[in-house]
Design an enzyme around this catalytic site. Structure first.
Site, PDB file in Angstrom:
ATOM      1  N   ILE A 124       0.839  -1.205   0.000  1.00 36.50           N
ATOM      2  CA  ILE A 124       0.000   0.000   0.000  1.00 36.50           C
ATOM      3  C   ILE A 124       0.877   1.259   0.000  1.00 36.50           C
ATOM      4  CG2 ILE A 124      -1.765   1.297   1.292  1.00 36.50           C
ATOM      5  CD1 ILE A 124      -2.802  -1.372   0.265  1.00 36.50           C
ATOM      6  N   GLY A 125       0.671   2.116  -0.976  1.00 33.22           N
ATOM      7  CA  GLY A 125       1.429   3.371  -1.069  1.00 33.22           C
ATOM      8  C   GLY A 125       0.515   4.567  -0.879  1.00 33.22           C
ATOM      9  N   TYR A 126       0.183   4.886   0.372  1.00 29.34           N
ATOM     10  CA  TYR A 126      -0.639   6.062   0.666  1.00 29.34           C
ATOM     11  C   TYR A 126       0.207   7.157   1.335  1.00 29.34           C
ATOM     12  CZ  TYR A 126      -4.881   3.032   0.396  1.00 29.34           C
ATOM     13  OH  TYR A 126      -5.874   2.177   0.018  1.00 29.34           O
ATOM     14  N   THR A 133      -2.237  11.145   8.676  1.00 28.48           N
ATOM     15  CA  THR A 133      -3.645  11.262   9.046  1.00 28.48           C
ATOM     16  C   THR A 133      -4.397  12.103   8.010  1.00 28.48           C
ATOM     17  OG1 THR A 133      -3.113  11.042  11.364  1.00 28.48           O
ATOM     18  CG2 THR A 133      -5.176  12.168  10.844  1.00 28.48           C
ATOM     19  N   THR A 159       5.089  -0.413   3.515  1.00 30.76           N
ATOM     20  CA  THR A 159       5.481  -1.699   4.098  1.00 30.76           C
ATOM     21  C   THR A 159       5.392  -2.805   3.042  1.00 30.76           C
ATOM     22  OG1 THR A 159       4.597  -0.873   6.159  1.00 30.76           O
ATOM     23  CG2 THR A 159       5.039  -3.235   6.066  1.00 30.76           C
ATOM     24  N   GLU A 240      -8.948  -3.187   5.879  1.00 27.42           N
ATOM     25  CA  GLU A 240      -7.687  -3.325   6.638  1.00 27.42           C
ATOM     26  C   GLU A 240      -7.968  -3.226   8.136  1.00 27.42           C
ATOM     27  OE1 GLU A 240      -4.378  -1.114   5.073  1.00 27.42           O
ATOM     28  OE2 GLU A 240      -3.349  -1.103   7.008  1.00 27.42           O
ATOM     29  N   ASN A 370      -5.406   5.568  16.007  1.00 26.15           N
ATOM     30  CA  ASN A 370      -6.584   5.287  16.849  1.00 26.15           C
ATOM     31  C   ASN A 370      -7.346   6.543  17.274  1.00 26.15           C
ATOM     32  OD1 ASN A 370      -6.188   2.586  16.640  1.00 26.15           O
ATOM     33  ND2 ASN A 370      -6.008   2.189  18.829  1.00 26.15           N
TER      34      ASN A 370
HETATM   35  C1  LIG Z   1       4.859   0.122  11.037  1.00 25.22           C
HETATM   36  C2  LIG Z   1       4.042   0.995  10.140  1.00 25.22           C
HETATM   37  C3  LIG Z   1       3.613   0.479   8.929  1.00 25.22           C
HETATM   38  C4  LIG Z   1       2.878   1.279   8.061  1.00 25.22           C
HETATM   39  N1  LIG Z   1       2.544   0.771   6.834  1.00 25.22           N
HETATM   40  C5  LIG Z   1       1.987   1.597   5.923  1.00 25.22           C
HETATM   41  C6  LIG Z   1       1.784   1.152   4.584  1.00 25.22           C
HETATM   42  O1  LIG Z   1       2.054   0.011   4.229  1.00 25.22           O
HETATM   43  N2  LIG Z   1       1.321   2.032   3.683  1.00 25.22           N
HETATM   44  C7  LIG Z   1       1.009   3.326   4.008  1.00 25.22           C
HETATM   45  O2  LIG Z   1       0.582   4.077   3.137  1.00 25.22           O
HETATM   46  N3  LIG Z   1       1.166   3.776   5.281  1.00 25.22           N
HETATM   47  C8  LIG Z   1       1.653   2.932   6.239  1.00 25.22           C
HETATM   48  N4  LIG Z   1       1.860   3.386   7.528  1.00 25.22           N
HETATM   49  C9  LIG Z   1       1.569   4.780   7.843  1.00 25.22           C
HETATM   50  C10 LIG Z   1       0.378   4.952   8.755  1.00 25.22           C
HETATM   51  O3  LIG Z   1      -0.804   4.774   8.037  1.00 25.22           O
HETATM   52  C11 LIG Z   1       0.522   6.361   9.347  1.00 25.22           C
HETATM   53  O4  LIG Z   1       1.581   6.282  10.292  1.00 25.22           O
HETATM   54  C12 LIG Z   1      -0.742   6.827  10.012  1.00 25.22           C
HETATM   55  O5  LIG Z   1      -1.733   7.086   9.050  1.00 25.22           O
HETATM   56  C13 LIG Z   1      -0.494   8.122  10.829  1.00 25.22           C
HETATM   57  O6  LIG Z   1       0.142   9.079  10.051  1.00 25.22           O
HETATM   58  P1  LIG Z   1       1.498   9.811  10.575  1.00 25.22           P
HETATM   59  O7  LIG Z   1       2.477   8.754  10.949  1.00 25.22           O
HETATM   60  O8  LIG Z   1       1.906  10.792   9.535  1.00 25.22           O
HETATM   61  O9  LIG Z   1       1.088  10.527  11.900  1.00 25.22           O
HETATM   62  P2  LIG Z   1       0.368  11.935  12.041  1.00 25.22           P
HETATM   63  O10 LIG Z   1      -0.738  12.051  11.061  1.00 25.22           O
HETATM   64  O11 LIG Z   1       1.413  12.988  12.039  1.00 25.22           O
HETATM   65  O12 LIG Z   1      -0.243  11.785  13.487  1.00 25.22           O
HETATM   66  C14 LIG Z   1       0.560  11.875  14.671  1.00 25.22           C
HETATM   67  C15 LIG Z   1      -0.364  11.891  15.852  1.00 25.22           C
HETATM   68  O13 LIG Z   1      -1.210  13.062  15.792  1.00 25.22           O
HETATM   69  C16 LIG Z   1      -2.578  12.683  15.872  1.00 25.22           C
HETATM   70  N5  LIG Z   1      -3.390  13.510  14.979  1.00 25.22           N
HETATM   71  C17 LIG Z   1      -3.103  13.819  13.687  1.00 25.22           C
HETATM   72  N6  LIG Z   1      -4.104  14.601  13.183  1.00 25.22           N
HETATM   73  C18 LIG Z   1      -5.030  14.740  14.175  1.00 25.22           C
HETATM   74  C19 LIG Z   1      -6.290  15.412  14.262  1.00 25.22           C
HETATM   75  N7  LIG Z   1      -6.812  16.071  13.219  1.00 25.22           N
HETATM   76  N8  LIG Z   1      -6.983  15.325  15.425  1.00 25.22           N
HETATM   77  C20 LIG Z   1      -6.479  14.649  16.495  1.00 25.22           C
HETATM   78  N9  LIG Z   1      -5.278  14.004  16.475  1.00 25.22           N
HETATM   79  C21 LIG Z   1      -4.567  14.044  15.326  1.00 25.22           C
HETATM   80  C22 LIG Z   1      -2.616  11.218  15.384  1.00 25.22           C
HETATM   81  O14 LIG Z   1      -3.731  10.524  15.916  1.00 25.22           O
HETATM   82  C23 LIG Z   1      -1.295  10.687  15.935  1.00 25.22           C
HETATM   83  O15 LIG Z   1      -1.454  10.286  17.268  1.00 25.22           O
HETATM   84  C24 LIG Z   1       2.540   2.600   8.433  1.00 25.22           C
HETATM   85  C25 LIG Z   1       2.932   3.103   9.692  1.00 25.22           C
HETATM   86  C26 LIG Z   1       3.680   2.316  10.530  1.00 25.22           C
HETATM   87  C27 LIG Z   1       4.105   2.896  11.857  1.00 25.22           C
END
Ligand SMILES: Cc1cc2nc3c(=O)[nH]c(=O)nc-3n(C[C@H](O)[C@H](O)[C@H](O)COP(=O)(O)OP(=O)(O)OC[C@H]3O[C@@H](n4cnc5c(N)ncnc54)[C@H](O)[C@@H]3O)c2cc1C
Length: 387
Positions: A124-126, A133, A159, A240, A370
């Site tokens: 998955i490439g998002y 988020t 991943t 998912e 979450n």
């Molecule tokens: C081990 C691992 C595997 C992954 N695999 C994939 C994958 O295969 N493909 C892919 O595309 N992505 C993958 N991801 C990415 C994952 O989907 C993102 O980490 C996730 O969507 C959160 O985005 P971020 O890390 O940029 O955190 P952020 O968006 O920066 O969030 C950081 C914190 O701020 C909080 N936050 C952010 N915005 C808000 C808001 N509006 N209101 C309240 N709280 C907020 C979040 O809840 C979180 O606690 C993976 C991540 C990990 C750690």
């Protein structure tokens, strides 16, 4: 109202369990300790699962499945999870069903039988450095040029991209449209010139940064329709979230802990006779029952096309947090032994407690953080205003 599996479903569960007991050999487990990405024995195991018809137990016969329901597919998923040996979960449980619903006929005919034979893996490439988020802020571009799309951009946390045959890629196809409405999904072959990856080493597992430099792909690589990508992303992510909510590996950990605690003593007292141990295990067992009901309800609802959009978020929050609690508690009960990794003579339950306590941290973020899932439950489940 019936709160249990039918006799046929129980029988199926036993049949799958004994098949897996037979096919997950000591040699395969050893190979996975040496090479967690999987070597030749692992690949053969996946293809055998496909050949023997297990991967598509709940898929339609026309794509090579057994034509049973999503509930049977869910039973299979739980039994596989219980073993702790991964299969291409994302491909089978999320991309495949999304393609089945929203892909072109050509994509369905090409990808679905291959997925069921265990011959193709899709990552998955998002996520991007500035779009996690707030995924709709993604900047990777796909520009149409004649009979191709040309892709430029960078993704993080892709991943399994280092092992995958394709990336299920979200890219912006209309820069002028509102941000959710200008995104499309592509299936990008990882062998295409201009595609590359570098590792991201995380706690307990590897992910990747993936790069797209003038990656040229045919128009047929567009999934479904242009600029409808947000719908495809949310469909895939809901699947998912349900997939991440399984209970079987936690249940097995609790069983293994009870077994160890009933056979071992600390300071002359059997571990299982300590009050805090009994209380903790009882509490975990109760919460597991809640998760099971949530999951079986979701599988049943999927079968009856009654899945309310907030339910996958609700199950995922509950499962991800219970998961941390189960593996942390079991590790505490086992004391120092619980921290010994697989491969050591002192390890208990193949090092499961520490392995999963680390690996499953990702469930708190993967499939959407979450905190955000709680927000979705509040809005769509309880009807509260957007925060
Ligand atoms: C081990 C691992 C595997 C992954 N695999 C994939 C994958 O295969 N493909 C892919 O595309 N992505 C993958 N991801 C990415 C994952 O989907 C993102 O980490 C996730 O969507 C959160 O985005 P971020 O890390 O940029 O955190 P952020 O968006 O920066 O969030 C950081 C914190 O701020 C909080 N936050 C952010 N915005 C808000 C808001 N509006 N209101 C309240 N709280 C907020 C979040 O809840 C979180 O606690 C993976 C991540 C990990 C750690």
């Amino acid at each position: 109202m019936r709160f249990d599996l039918t006799d046929e479903q129980r029988q199926l569960k036993e049949e799958i369990r004994s098949y897996l007991d037979e096919h997950i050999t000591a040699e395969l487990l050893e190979e996975l300790i040496e090479n967690p990405d999987g070597g030749p024995l692992w690949r053969q195991y996946i293809q055998n699962l496909g050949k023997d018809g297990w991967l598509g137990i709940g898929w339609p016969v026309e794509y090579g499945g057994q034509g049973k329901t999503p509930l049977e597919q869910y039973i299979f998923l739980e039994e596989i999870e219980r073993t702790g040996v991964n299969i291409p979960f994302i491909t089978l449980e999320t991309v495949g069903p999304t393609l089945m619903k929203l892909g072109t006929e050509e994509q369905k005919n090409y990808f679905l039988p291959k997925i069921l034979k265990g011959e193709v893996e899709i990552a998955i490439g998002y996520s991007e450095p500035q779009a996690g988020t707030d995924l709709a802020a993604l900047e990777t571009r796909a520009v149409r040029e004649g009979d191709s799309y040309v892709i430029n951009g960078q993704k993080v946390f892709t991943t399994n991209a280092h092992m995958a045959d394709y990336i299920w890629l979200a890219a912006r196809t209309d820069a002028d449209a509102p941000k959710h409405k200008g995104i499309s999904i592509f299936l990008v072959p990882t062998k295409t010139p201009g595609f590359s990856v570098t590792p991201m080493d995380l706690i307990g597992e590897r992910s990747n940064v993936s790069y797209y430099e003038d990656v040229r792909i045919p128009l047929s690589a567009l999934v479904g329709e242009e600029n409808k990508g947000w719908q495809y992303i949310t469909t895939q992510l809901s699947l998912e979230r349900l997939m991440l909510s399984t209970y079987a590996r936690m249940e097995r950990m609790i069983e293994e802990t009870i077994e160890w605690a009933s056979e071992n003593e600390v300071d002359g007292v059997r571990v299982l006779d300590q009050h805090w141990v009994r209380d903790s295990l009882a509490e975990l067992t109760m919460e597991m029952e809640v998760l099971k009901l949530l999951n079986y309800r979701a599988a049943w609802a999927h079968n009856n096309e009654k899945t309310a959009p907030f339910r996958p978020s609700m199950n995922k929050v509950f499962a991800a947090e219970l998961n941390q609690k189960v593996f942390d508690t079991c590790m505490q009960i086992m004391g120092m032994f619980g921290q010994v990794a697989a491969g050591s003579e002192w390890t208990i339950a193949n090092g499961s407690a520490q392995t999963y306590a680390q690996k499953r941290l990702v469930h708190l973020f993967g499939g959407g953080a979450n905190d955000i899932q709680r927000d979705l439950v509040a809005r769509f489940g309880l009807g509260l205003p957007k925060s």
